[in-house]
Design a protein around this motif. Structure first.
Motif, mmCIF file in Angstrom:
data_model
loop_
_atom_site.group_PDB
_atom_site.id
_atom_site.type_symbol
_atom_site.label_atom_id
_atom_site.label_comp_id
_atom_site.label_asym_id
_atom_site.label_seq_id
_atom_site.Cartn_x
_atom_site.Cartn_y
_atom_site.Cartn_z
ATOM 1 N N TYR A 78 12.096 10.889 -17.615
ATOM 2 C CA TYR A 78 13.428 10.876 -18.228
ATOM 3 C C TYR A 78 13.404 11.589 -19.583
ATOM 4 C CZ TYR A 78 17.931 9.237 -19.904
ATOM 5 O OH TYR A 78 19.222 9.181 -20.384
ATOM 6 N N ASP A 79 12.377 11.325 -20.367
ATOM 7 C CA ASP A 79 12.282 11.963 -21.679
ATOM 8 C C ASP A 79 12.160 13.473 -21.554
ATOM 9 O OD1 ASP A 79 12.482 9.520 -22.910
ATOM 10 O OD2 ASP A 79 10.327 9.301 -23.293
ATOM 11 N N GLU A 80 11.455 13.933 -20.527
ATOM 12 C CA GLU A 80 11.344 15.379 -20.307
ATOM 13 C C GLU A 80 12.708 15.972 -19.971
ATOM 14 O OE1 GLU A 80 8.373 16.435 -17.466
ATOM 15 O OE2 GLU A 80 6.796 15.288 -18.464
ATOM 16 N N LEU A 81 13.458 15.303 -19.103
ATOM 17 C CA LEU A 81 14.802 15.779 -18.778
ATOM 18 C C LEU A 81 15.708 15.745 -20.001
ATOM 19 C CD1 LEU A 81 15.561 14.143 -15.305
ATOM 20 C CD2 LEU A 81 15.093 16.551 -15.767
ATOM 21 N N ASN A 82 15.600 14.683 -20.767
ATOM 22 C CA ASN A 82 16.436 14.546 -21.950
ATOM 23 C C ASN A 82 16.125 15.642 -22.964
ATOM 24 O OD1 ASN A 82 18.522 12.982 -23.196
ATOM 25 N ND2 ASN A 82 17.012 12.214 -24.654
ATOM 26 N N GLY A 83 14.844 15.941 -23.128
ATOM 27 C CA GLY A 83 14.449 17.002 -24.045
ATOM 28 C C GLY A 83 14.935 18.357 -23.585
ATOM 29 N N SER A 84 14.850 18.611 -22.283
ATOM 30 C CA SER A 84 15.324 19.887 -21.749
ATOM 31 C C SER A 84 16.825 20.021 -21.935
ATOM 32 C CB SER A 84 14.981 20.000 -20.261
ATOM 33 O OG SER A 84 13.588 19.974 -20.067
ATOM 34 N N ARG A 85 17.571 18.930 -21.720
ATOM 35 C CA ARG A 85 19.018 18.970 -21.879
ATOM 36 C C ARG A 85 19.399 19.221 -23.335
ATOM 37 N NH1 ARG A 85 22.700 16.423 -18.652
ATOM 38 N NH2 ARG A 85 21.200 16.906 -17.023
ATOM 39 N N GLU A 86 18.696 18.574 -24.260
ATOM 40 C CA GLU A 86 19.003 18.766 -25.677
ATOM 41 C C GLU A 86 18.683 20.186 -26.138
ATOM 42 O OE1 GLU A 86 16.813 15.721 -27.616
ATOM 43 O OE2 GLU A 86 18.258 14.131 -27.126
ATOM 44 N N GLY A 107 0.800 -1.215 0.000
ATOM 45 C CA GLY A 107 0.000 0.000 0.000
ATOM 46 C C GLY A 107 0.833 1.265 0.000
ATOM 47 N N ALA A 108 2.149 1.140 -0.110
ATOM 48 C CA ALA A 108 3.038 2.301 -0.088
ATOM 49 C C ALA A 108 2.978 3.051 -1.413
ATOM 50 C CB ALA A 108 4.471 1.864 0.192
ATOM 51 N N PRO A 109 3.084 4.377 -1.391
ATOM 52 C CA PRO A 109 3.138 5.130 -2.646
ATOM 53 C C PRO A 109 4.444 4.864 -3.385
ATOM 54 C CG PRO A 109 3.609 6.575 -0.801
ATOM 55 C CD PRO A 109 3.185 5.255 -0.205
ATOM 56 N N VAL A 110 4.369 4.907 -4.697
ATOM 57 C CA VAL A 110 5.551 4.728 -5.541
ATOM 58 C C VAL A 110 5.944 6.078 -6.117
ATOM 59 C CG1 VAL A 110 6.545 3.524 -7.513
ATOM 60 C CG2 VAL A 110 4.761 2.409 -6.146
ATOM 61 N N ILE A 111 7.204 6.440 -5.967
ATOM 62 C CA ILE A 111 7.724 7.681 -6.533
ATOM 63 C C ILE A 111 8.565 7.315 -7.754
ATOM 64 C CG2 ILE A 111 9.019 9.809 -6.128
ATOM 65 C CD1 ILE A 111 6.618 9.469 -4.276
ATOM 66 N N PRO A 112 8.094 7.589 -8.979
ATOM 67 C CA PRO A 112 8.951 7.365 -10.145
ATOM 68 C C PRO A 112 10.104 8.363 -10.121
ATOM 69 C CG PRO A 112 6.925 8.485 -10.783
ATOM 70 C CD PRO A 112 6.776 8.141 -9.342
ATOM 71 N N VAL A 113 11.296 7.890 -10.436
ATOM 72 C CA VAL A 113 12.492 8.727 -10.367
ATOM 73 C C VAL A 113 13.252 8.623 -11.692
ATOM 74 C CG1 VAL A 113 14.626 9.236 -9.122
ATOM 75 C CG2 VAL A 113 12.664 8.264 -7.897
ATOM 76 N N ALA A 114 13.589 9.768 -12.260
ATOM 77 C CA ALA A 114 14.399 9.804 -13.474
ATOM 78 C C ALA A 114 15.796 10.286 -13.125
ATOM 79 C CB ALA A 114 13.771 10.725 -14.513
ATOM 80 N N ILE A 115 16.806 9.488 -13.459
ATOM 81 C CA ILE A 115 18.203 9.866 -13.255
ATOM 82 C C ILE A 115 18.814 10.090 -14.635
ATOM 83 C CG2 ILE A 115 20.418 9.228 -12.252
ATOM 84 C CD1 ILE A 115 18.914 7.337 -10.387
ATOM 85 N N HIS A 116 19.116 11.326 -14.947
ATOM 86 C CA HIS A 116 19.637 11.667 -16.273
ATOM 87 C C HIS A 116 21.125 11.998 -16.185
ATOM 88 C CE1 HIS A 116 20.361 13.960 -19.975
ATOM 89 N NE2 HIS A 116 19.330 13.308 -20.462
ATOM 90 N N GLY A 117 21.916 11.368 -17.043
ATOM 91 C CA GLY A 117 23.347 11.623 -17.084
ATOM 92 C C GLY A 117 24.198 10.499 -16.551
ATOM 93 N N SER A 118 23.588 9.562 -15.836
ATOM 94 C CA SER A 118 24.389 8.509 -15.205
ATOM 95 C C SER A 118 24.888 7.470 -16.197
ATOM 96 C CB SER A 118 23.595 7.823 -14.095
ATOM 97 O OG SER A 118 22.516 7.069 -14.614
ATOM 98 N N LEU A 119 24.391 7.515 -17.435
ATOM 99 C CA LEU A 119 24.841 6.558 -18.446
ATOM 100 C C LEU A 119 26.351 6.630 -18.638
ATOM 101 C CD1 LEU A 119 24.154 4.479 -20.631
ATOM 102 C CD2 LEU A 119 23.696 6.370 -22.190
ATOM 103 N N ARG A 120 26.906 7.831 -18.530
ATOM 104 C CA ARG A 120 28.354 7.999 -18.710
ATOM 105 C C ARG A 120 29.098 8.171 -17.388
ATOM 106 N NH1 ARG A 120 29.805 8.971 -24.045
ATOM 107 N NH2 ARG A 120 28.077 9.381 -25.470
#
Length: 267
Positions: free
Chosen positions: A244-252, A183-196
């Motif tokens: 993640y896509d929103e962060l990626n779009g903002s970075r681009e 019953g716990a809430p789930v917080i989706p988390v986007a980590i952008h940049g960690s690929l490198r």
């Protein structure tokens, strides 16, 4: 120059073309009994001073070197059970996900990491192992007990590190089961940049941004089935991918060169 000399170890060829990563080793041949003490420790109590010491040492490094920033941390409840569900490109994601939260978080980590000094650090940080490639019920029981006492769990919806250099589209059922049965809430988390981020030996330190999404809430189901678990897991992963896509779009957009305005028309 031969092909292997022109290839880079971070999953990319020179010029940005992706390379096939080394196959992951899923199976841990050690018996399940080998990991009982780690589960017992994580179920009994949360992280201790070792967790705080590691965070104290790692946070300044990541803040300076990776120019880290965290967005919308207010979406993570300050008390009570919480499930953090990030994308996963690098071993550094464990640190990135919880670094800027006031709360201590507990990780579900692959059992292969529980060796030597690292095993001692993980144990005192109240991390607990999951034996990938097997039906590891002990890992789920531990996670549910931590949530039952109001703790914070980090679990990767894809089940492990992405092998495609992008957030996947197929989730594992684990996050769905935890959400439904706790019953716990789930917080989706986007980590952008960690690929490198794994390229520190090559002095490559990408800018890393962590964004915490709006909580996802699900009705509690005492004994959820596979279909219910998969449906929730897919929704969670979809939310992670959207962030993640929103962060990626903002970075681009920020990296794109400015286009000069056209000269005024002559009259």
């Amino acid at each position: 120059m031969s092909v292997h000399m022109s290839e880079r170890r971070d999953g990319f060829r020179r010029g940005g073309a992706p390379l096939a990563l080394k196959p992951q080793v899923y199976l841990d041949e050690r018996p399940a009994e080998r990991f009982e003490r780690y589960h017992a420790r994580a179920r009994r109590r949360g992280p201790d001073w070792v967790y705080d010491l590691v965070r104290l040492l790692v946070t300044p490094f990541c803040t300076i070197v990776f120019r880290m920033r965290a967005l919308q941390t207010r979406n993570v409840p300050g008390a009570g059970a919480v499930i953090l569900a990030p994308n996963h490109f690098s071993a550094m994601d464990h640190f990135f996900c919880g670094m800027f939260l006031r709360r201590r978080v507990q990780f579900m980590a692959k059992s292969q990491l529980f060796r030597g000094v690292l095993a001692w650090i993980l144990r005192n940080g109240a991390a607990f192992p999951v034996r990938r490639g097997k039906h590891d019920e002990e890992a789920m029981v531990t996670a549910l007990q931590i949530l039952a006492r109001g703790g914070v769990i980090v679990i990767y919806p894809e089940g492990g590190r992405s092998r495609t250099q992008q957030v996947g589209r197929q989730a594992r059922r684990g996050v769905g089961r935890l959400a439904l049965e706790s019953g716990a809430p789930v917080i989706p988390v986007a980590i952008h940049g960690s690929l490198r981020a794994r390229n520190w030996k090559r002095l490559e330190f990408p800018k890393v941004t962590v964004r915490y999404g709006e909580p996802l809430a699900y009705p509690t189901v005492e004994a959820s089935d596979a279909e219910q678990q998969q449906a929730v897991a897919q929704e969670v992963l979809g939310s992670v991918r959207a962030l993640y896509d929103e962060l990626n779009g903002s970075r681009e957009r920020s990296a794109a060169p400015a286009v000069p305005a056209p000269p005024p028309a002559a009259h």
